[in-house]
Design an enzyme around this catalytic site. Structure first.
Site, mmCIF file in Angstrom:
data_model
loop_
_atom_site.group_PDB
_atom_site.id
_atom_site.type_symbol
_atom_site.label_atom_id
_atom_site.label_comp_id
_atom_site.label_asym_id
_atom_site.label_seq_id
_atom_site.Cartn_x
_atom_site.Cartn_y
_atom_site.Cartn_z
ATOM 1 N N GLY A 12 0.703 -1.223 0.109
ATOM 2 C CA GLY A 12 0.046 -0.073 -0.016
ATOM 3 C C GLY A 12 0.743 1.365 -0.075
ATOM 4 N N HIS A 104 0.984 0.570 -13.598
ATOM 5 C CA HIS A 104 1.860 -0.655 -14.005
ATOM 6 C C HIS A 104 3.387 -0.247 -13.755
ATOM 7 C CE1 HIS A 104 2.275 -4.550 -15.241
ATOM 8 N NE2 HIS A 104 3.108 -4.347 -16.268
HETATM 9 C C1 GAR Z 1 3.249 -1.302 -7.386
HETATM 10 O O1 GAR Z 1 4.569 -1.178 -7.995
HETATM 11 C C2 GAR Z 1 2.234 -1.285 -8.757
HETATM 12 O O2 GAR Z 1 2.974 -0.842 -9.862
HETATM 13 C C3 GAR Z 1 2.616 -2.778 -8.691
HETATM 14 O O3 GAR Z 1 2.263 -3.159 -7.563
HETATM 15 C C4 GAR Z 1 2.875 -2.391 -6.606
HETATM 16 C C5 GAR Z 1 2.325 -2.221 -5.567
HETATM 17 O O4 GAR Z 1 2.946 -1.559 -4.422
HETATM 18 N N1 GAR Z 1 1.190 -3.156 -9.441
HETATM 19 C C6 GAR Z 1 1.283 -4.209 -10.428
HETATM 20 O O5 GAR Z 1 2.361 -5.144 -10.539
HETATM 21 C C7 GAR Z 1 -0.030 -4.497 -11.079
HETATM 22 N N2 GAR Z 1 0.308 -5.365 -12.379
HETATM 23 P P1 GAR Z 1 2.333 -0.906 -3.154
HETATM 24 O O6 GAR Z 1 1.243 -1.664 -2.684
HETATM 25 O O7 GAR Z 1 3.588 -0.518 -2.365
HETATM 26 O O8 GAR Z 1 1.639 0.541 -3.462
#
Ligand code: GAR
Length: 189
Positions: A12, A104
């Site tokens: 998050g 992404h």
């Molecule tokens: C982020 O890097 C987002 O871009 C990625 O998950 C991470 C979440 O981090 N999303 C994907 O890979 C979707 N295909 P967070 O929970 O620390 O925000």
């Protein structure tokens, strides 16, 4: 006041940046956190911030209008996917046309699609010897990582980079740009 619903499955950190960005704003607020993973960090963030959160279940999400109705009842203006790992079903896409966006951690259309998320992406990028990576913010349609692009930002990859250092560079771009783009889109709604 515009209402943002953030969907997230993990730590998050992007959700936190968006919450911070709109704290004290009279234009928009993060009104709801939607999560599919018990124990995910984003749920602790929601609790700490005093933001309502719901833990969704598969059957209701993929085979009913339950959560579409909930988002409508909450007067959701924009759905923001911030590391949300379930595909968005057609009924939800259709209920919020051009009002669901995703971030992404790569330069789509490269390194997108089912199974391409988080560290898998950065490992593939390094293994391929890419000279750059970055972020893509895009509208969400019924396919993974496929909707119209809103923004791409790039970072350089050097031969010294590892999946971990690429992840750090990409995350810095995410934190810099995602809240700004959310604000820009909301101002046009
Ligand atoms: C982020 O890097 C987002 O871009 C990625 O998950 C991470 C979440 O981090 N999303 C994907 O890979 C979707 N295909 P967070 O929970 O620390 O925000």
């Amino acid at each position: 006041m515009k209402n943002i619903a953030i969907f997230a499955s993990g730590a998050g950190s992007n959700a936190q940046k968006i919450i911070d960005h709109f704290r004290g704003s009279d234009k928009a607020r993060v009104a709801l956190i939607v999560c599919n993973k018990p124990g995910a960090g984003v749920l602790a963030i929601a609790a700490h911030e005093g933001i309502p959160s719901i833990l969704i279940e598969r059957e209701g999400f993929f085979h009913s209008d339950k959560y579409v109705q909930l988002l409508k009842e909450q007067q959701t203006d924009l759905v923001v996917l911030a590391g949300f790992l379930w595909k968005i079903p057609a009924n939800l896409v259709q209920a919020f046309p051009n009002r669901i966006i995703n971030i992404h951690p790569a330069l789509l259309p490269k390194y997108g699609g089912k199974g391409m998320y988080g560290h898998f992406i950065h490992e593939a990028v390094v293994a391929a010897g890419e000279k750059e990576s970055g972020i893509t913010i895009h509208y969400v349609n019924e396919k993974y990582d496929d909707g119209e692009m809103i923004l791409q930002e790039r970072c350089i990859i050097t031969p010294d980079d590892t999946p971990e250092t690429v992840a750090q560079k990409v995350q810095a771009l995410e934190h810099q740009w995602f809240p700004v783009i959310v604000e820009r889109l909301l101002s046009g709604l």
